[in-house]
Design an enzyme around this catalytic site. Structure first.
Site, PDB file in Angstrom:
ATOM      1  N   GLY A 585       3.765 -52.681 -27.451  1.00  0.00           N
ATOM      2  CA  GLY A 585       4.081 -52.537 -26.030  1.00  0.00           C
ATOM      3  C   GLY A 585       4.420 -53.880 -25.418  1.00  0.00           C
ATOM      4  N   GLY A 587       3.436 -56.265 -22.265  1.00  0.00           N
ATOM      5  CA  GLY A 587       2.487 -56.500 -21.174  1.00  0.00           C
ATOM      6  C   GLY A 587       3.125 -57.418 -20.158  1.00  0.00           C
ATOM      7  N   GLU A 588       2.317 -57.776 -19.166  1.00  0.00           N
ATOM      8  CA  GLU A 588       2.835 -58.591 -18.093  1.00  0.00           C
ATOM      9  C   GLU A 588       3.141 -60.008 -18.550  1.00  0.00           C
ATOM     10  OE1 GLU A 588       0.139 -57.792 -14.841  1.00  0.00           O
ATOM     11  OE2 GLU A 588       0.879 -59.670 -13.981  1.00  0.00           O
ATOM     12  N   VAL A 592       2.446 -56.914 -26.595  1.00  0.00           N
ATOM     13  CA  VAL A 592       1.150 -56.398 -27.020  1.00  0.00           C
ATOM     14  C   VAL A 592       1.354 -55.895 -28.450  1.00  0.00           C
ATOM     15  CG1 VAL A 592      -0.718 -54.778 -26.543  1.00  0.00           C
ATOM     16  CG2 VAL A 592       0.659 -55.671 -24.664  1.00  0.00           C
ATOM     17  N   LYS A 610      -3.006 -59.059 -27.167  1.00  0.00           N
ATOM     18  CA  LYS A 610      -2.075 -59.430 -26.096  1.00  0.00           C
ATOM     19  C   LYS A 610      -1.876 -60.913 -26.185  1.00  0.00           C
ATOM     20  CE  LYS A 610      -3.246 -56.121 -22.527  1.00  0.00           C
ATOM     21  NZ  LYS A 610      -3.630 -55.945 -21.138  1.00  0.00           N
ATOM     22  N   ASP A 703      -6.330 -50.776  -9.152  1.00  0.00           N
ATOM     23  CA  ASP A 703      -5.101 -50.287  -9.778  1.00  0.00           C
ATOM     24  C   ASP A 703      -5.415 -49.167 -10.757  1.00  0.00           C
ATOM     25  OD1 ASP A 703      -2.510 -49.984 -10.446  1.00  0.00           O
ATOM     26  OD2 ASP A 703      -2.334 -51.855 -11.593  1.00  0.00           O
TER      27      ASP A 703
HETATM   28  P1  AMP Z   1      -0.902 -53.825 -20.557  1.00  0.00           P
HETATM   29  O1  AMP Z   1      -0.393 -55.197 -20.484  1.00  0.00           O
HETATM   30  O2  AMP Z   1      -2.405 -53.747 -20.682  1.00  0.00           O
HETATM   31  O3  AMP Z   1      -0.378 -52.917 -19.499  1.00  0.00           O
HETATM   32  O4  AMP Z   1      -0.344 -53.218 -21.983  1.00  0.00           O
HETATM   33  C1  AMP Z   1       1.003 -52.878 -22.191  1.00  0.00           C
HETATM   34  C2  AMP Z   1       1.079 -51.691 -23.151  1.00  0.00           C
HETATM   35  O5  AMP Z   1       0.526 -52.039 -24.426  1.00  0.00           O
HETATM   36  C3  AMP Z   1       0.234 -50.502 -22.682  1.00  0.00           C
HETATM   37  O6  AMP Z   1       0.949 -49.669 -21.839  1.00  0.00           O
HETATM   38  C4  AMP Z   1      -0.111 -49.819 -23.976  1.00  0.00           C
HETATM   39  O7  AMP Z   1       0.939 -48.980 -24.393  1.00  0.00           O
HETATM   40  C5  AMP Z   1      -0.210 -50.980 -24.955  1.00  0.00           C
HETATM   41  N1  AMP Z   1      -1.615 -51.384 -25.101  1.00  0.00           N
HETATM   42  C6  AMP Z   1      -2.292 -52.287 -24.369  1.00  0.00           C
HETATM   43  N2  AMP Z   1      -3.557 -52.398 -24.802  1.00  0.00           N
HETATM   44  C7  AMP Z   1      -3.691 -51.541 -25.826  1.00  0.00           C
HETATM   45  C8  AMP Z   1      -4.780 -51.188 -26.671  1.00  0.00           C
HETATM   46  N3  AMP Z   1      -5.986 -51.739 -26.552  1.00  0.00           N
HETATM   47  N4  AMP Z   1      -4.559 -50.265 -27.630  1.00  0.00           N
HETATM   48  C9  AMP Z   1      -3.339 -49.691 -27.746  1.00  0.00           C
HETATM   49  N5  AMP Z   1      -2.297 -49.992 -26.969  1.00  0.00           N
HETATM   50  C10 AMP Z   1      -2.457 -50.890 -26.007  1.00  0.00           C
END
Ligand code: AMP
Length: 860
Positions: A585, A587-588, A592, A610, A703
């Site tokens: 994924g 992230g900000e 990820v 991350k 949030d």
């Molecule tokens: P975030 O920055 O936390 O919004 O993460 C971005 C994306 O990464 C999320 O929407 C999830 O799809 C994926 N992601 C983040 N943390 C996890 C995790 N612990 N396990 C699985 N996928 C994750």
């Protein structure tokens, strides 16, 4: 061959077809119809048969025998002479139609004489007799008429034969197929189901097809002769005496197996001779057998409180290979001379029942006790024969003296800085009078490198001279006249620290004082506020005072040095123990990834990683790490768990547990409609439980949304995303809208938080209501494609999201409660959790959906 006149209808009645009797080659008078107007033009002479019933036929065949004069052989004929006639038919239910219009007849064919004629001597003339066959479909009426049209030929109709074809009755694969009329078309097949012949049963539905020419085609399925019968010449005949057939699928009758017989015809199984038996599981093809004789030469060897028993197999196995020793009967004789069954603590190795071997070791017996062991032999027919007792052998032994069994548990009854008072129970099997106990102990860290021994006659001991705050390991063993038994398993106890004990008491007193003050506060609050949900002040600061003794969340931004916060709340992980596998994924702050983490001494686990992309500012570093500092303070099954951080090398990483199903909104959209209401409520319960924990810690999430909930492979939902800052997005319809400093997710946020930035647990409850709506609608966007301004306006005017499809009334009511304008009127997470628990316990309450629900929003 009809005697007398046929009297078929002729038109014209004079000068056309005429009925003429002639003699055939055998001088037998036959009827013919003749016409021979070859010299006159425009002939149209019709001859119509009587009504012919079709008798179920669908296609009839018309065989016409006729003679036809060759025009050349007729002297003086002009062009008027023809050498053909036409065949017609007309279907009708009327068997006596006096007049039928010519136009109602349908032409079958024009018939001409061909080469295939036979020469027939008629009187002094030789006739060339033609035979022609035509077929015609007759399906609409009960019968039909045939007609012959002459247009100027010289013809004599000698015979008209009308017939249809059938597939004749037949037996195929032990199924009977009836006489069957063929189909209407030359290519049609008639499907026919056969019926099994006597004494047979269906193997697979018997079927055949009747072809247009009356031949049977494509036989399918068939029958088997029933048990006791076999096939002979297409029929099923009974097995004769001395033979049997057990299953219909068996190929034929078999001779009775050894030691069995059948006296009547048609046996399905042969009876055993007297003294022979068959087990329930024995197939009928197996010979009848006998139970085994008793085991032989049972010998015993006593070793303290164990006995080894050995025996030889029975002399007679009865013709079977399944002899076993089903149960070691055993009993001990106590001093009162009464035989008692052995207790369940006696051990039989390899077992007490169903033994295949002829050796068993019996241990854990009592010392100095008389035992009798009985070994039974049996096989598959022992039960059927009812001869149990005759198949056993027994032996009696007396056990010797033995050491006591180990002490099973040790308790610490008093603990001080320098001493421990221990106590224990007598061993389960003392095997004699206990003379003494021996206590062995050592410091846990020292292992057994140096230990001390104490001896005592009682079942307790005071161990003194110990170091404070040190873990000691203790073992105890007992001694009788037979010697020492084995040491007990290790039991660990720690001495305590006097200073800590005093401190603990002071802290406990302080906490109870704080608690008392808080109870007073709470009482006061209850008096001044009343609501549907027993109202509590929702501001986080105030909540802190309401939760005495509960850990309070610490804002990492209150630390001057962000690294101090991170090292207080998060574990530093060595980058070499992380194995990154793939990107999952965005992230900000960067990608990820998923991967594996192996920390020494722990099993490898799957993690999400991350990372902070290169070229970051100080502020970005701080914001990135703040999430870990926050997450690291939490420990709850519904809050994403922080494994640790990497800050000592680049890129910086935050390592969390891996959630296989990713974020909840995408997960629900992918599995639209696939969960039961109870499953959805289970997810909501998890989120509520995580949120209750956060609110107990006085943490306001700000949030809460399905996109910030992660789902693992067991459908457990965990609250995540503890970032405190949001990226600016250009899209005005984006989830986050800029206001003053921070961006606000309008659709998820309570009105007071939008208008004057009042973020509290109660505003988290509002967001929780939106998450409920997202979950029940499988990831639908709240307020669909309305723009943020319209959403704010609609909420202000009292509109609320309607219940999603199939949403139980109680859940929508709970959502509406979360969306109360007055934040004090909203339920707390604790109340939400209780409510969901109640719904889960009584799933019946989740079934009701309102009869009609308006499609538009509800006005509340
Ligand atoms: P975030 O920055 O936390 O919004 O993460 C971005 C994306 O990464 C999320 O929407 C999830 O799809 C994926 N992601 C983040 N943390 C996890 C995790 N612990 N396990 C699985 N996928 C994750």
């Amino acid at each position: 061959t009809v005697p007398g006149e046929l009297k078929w209808a002729a038109s014209p009645s004079e000068g056309g077809w005429e009925e003429v009797s002639i003699m055939d080659e055998k001088n037998i008078p036959i009827r013919t119809y003749q016409v021979c107007n070859v010299l006159e033009p425009n002939q149209n002479n019709w001859l119509r048969t009587d009504w012919i019933p079709r008798s179920g036929a669908q296609r009839v065949y018309v065989e016409v025998k006729f003679t036809l004069r060759d025009c050349n052989s007729l002297p003086g004929v002009t062009g008027t002479c023809k050498e053909t006639f036409n065949l017609y038919y007309h279907e009708s239910n009327e068997d006596r139609e006096s007049y039928i219009k010519e136009s109602s007849f349908i032409k079958v064919d024009t018939v001409a004489a061909d080469e295939s004629f036979t020469q027939v001597d008629v009187g002094d003339r030789i006739m060339k007799l033609n035979t022609e066959v035509r077929d015609v479909k007759v399906t609409t009426r009960k019968g039909f008429y045939l007609a012959f049209q002459d247009v100027g030929a010289c013809i004599a109709l000698v015979s008209v034969r009308v017939f249809y074809k059938t597939c004749p009755l037949t037996i195929r694969n032990l199924a009977t197929f009836p006489d069957t009329i063929t189909g209407a078309d030359t290519s049609s097949l008639v499907e026919v189901r056969g019926s099994c012949v006597n004494q047979s049963e269906e193997r697979e539905e018997p079927k055949m097809y009747c072809g247009a020419d009356g031949e049977w085609l494509v036989p399918i399925g068939g029958c088997f002769c029933s048990p006791g019968y076999e096939e002979k010449g297409g029929a099923c005949k009974a097995c004769s005496a001395g033979f049997y057939k057990a299953k219909s699928s068996d190929a034929g009758c078999f001779k009775c197996p050894p030691h069995s017989h059948s006296v009547r015809d048609g046996a399905t199984v042969c009876d055993c001779h007297s003294g022979f038996f068959r087990a329930d599981s024995d197939p009928p093809s197996m010979a009848c057998t006998q139970p085994p004789s008793a085991p032989q030469q049972l010998i015993s060897v006593v070793n303290e409180t164990s006995v080894v028993l050995e025996w030889a197999p029975p002399r007679r196995l009865g013709g079977r290979s399944d002899t076993n020793y089903p149960r070691m009967g055993s009993g001990s004789i106590s001093s009162s001379q009464l035989c008692l069954p052995c207790g369940s603590d006696v051990l039989f190795s390899p077992g007490q029942t169903g033994l295949k071997t002829s050796r068993v070791v019996v241990s854990e017996l009592r010392a100095h006790t008389h035992y009798t062991f009985i070994v039974h032999a049996r096989n598959g027919v022992s039960q059927a024969s009812g001869a149990g007792a005759a198949q056993s052998v027994s032996v009696s032994v007396t056990t010797n003296q033995a050491a006591p069994s180990p002490v099973s548990s040790i308790l610490a009854i008093d603990v001080t800085r320098h001493s421990l008072s221990l106590s224990w129970q007598q061993p389960d099997r003392p095997n004699g009078v206990i003379l003494e106990y021996e206590v062995k102990f050592y410091e846990k860290d020292q292992k057994e490198r140096s230990y001390r021994i104490m001896r005592t006659f009682s079942r307790s001991v005071d161990v003194t001279g110990l170091n404070p705050l040190t873990v000691y390991v203790f073992h105890v063993r007992a001694r009788t006249a037979a010697g020492y038994g084995e040491f007990s398993a290790p039991f660990e106890f720690s001495t305590n620290s006097g200073i800590h004990a005093v401190k603990f008491k002071i802290i406990a007193r302080m906490l109870s004082l704080v608690f008392f003050i808080c109870v007073l506060n709470l009482h006061h609050l209850c008096l001044i506020r009343r609501s549907k949900y027993s109202k509590t002040k929702q501001d986080s600061e105030e909540e802190k005072h309401l939760n005495p003794g509960v850990k309070i969340y610490v804002d990492p931004f209150t630390y001057e040095d962000p690294d101090q916060a991170i090292h207080e709340f998060a574990k530093e992980i060595d980058v070499s123990s992380i194995h990154i596998e793939k990107v999952i994924g965005m992230g900000e702050f960067g990608e990820v990834c998923s991967g594996r983490l192996r920390v020494q001494g722990k099993r490898e686990i799957y993690v999400a990683i991350k990372s902070l992309k290169a070229g970051y500012s100080d502020k970005q570093r701080r914001d990135f790490l703040s999430e870990a500092s926050i997450m690291g303070q939490f420990d709850h099954p519904n809050i994403i768990r922080l494994e640790g951080v990497v800050t000592r090398c680049k890129p910086l990483m935050i390592i969390t547990e891996y959630m296989e199903n990713g974020s909840l909104d995408a997960f629900l959209r992918k599995h639209d409609g696939q969960f039961t209401v109870i499953q959805l409520v289970g997810m909501l319960r998890g989120i509520a439980s995580g949120m209750k924990y956060l609110s107990d810690m006085s943490y306001v999430h700000r949030d809460l949304a399905a996109r910030n909930i992660l789902v693992n492979s067991n459908l457990v939902c965990k609250v995540s995303d503890f970032g405190l800052s949001r990226v600016l997005e250009d899209d005005p319809e984006a989830a986050y809208t800029t206001r003053v400093r921070r961006k606000i997710p309008i659709r998820w946020t309570a009105p007071e938080a939008i208008t004057y930035r009042k973020f509290t647990t109660a505003s988290d409850v509002w967001s929780y209501g939106i998450v409920m709506w997202e979950v029940v609608s499988y990831g639908e966007r709240p307020y669909w494609d309305m723009n943020n301004q319209d959403v704010i306006k609609a909420i202000e005017e009292g509109y609320r999201l309607p219940a999603p499809m199939d949403c139980p009334v109680v859940l929508h009511q709970l959502m509406l409660d979360c969306w109360e304008r007055e934040r004090a009127e909203r339920p707390t997470f604790s109340q939400i959790l209780n409510m969901l628990d109640k719904l889960i316990r009584n799933p019946g309450t989740l079934k009701t959906t309102p009869e009609e629900r308006p499609a538009e929003m509800l006005l509340v």
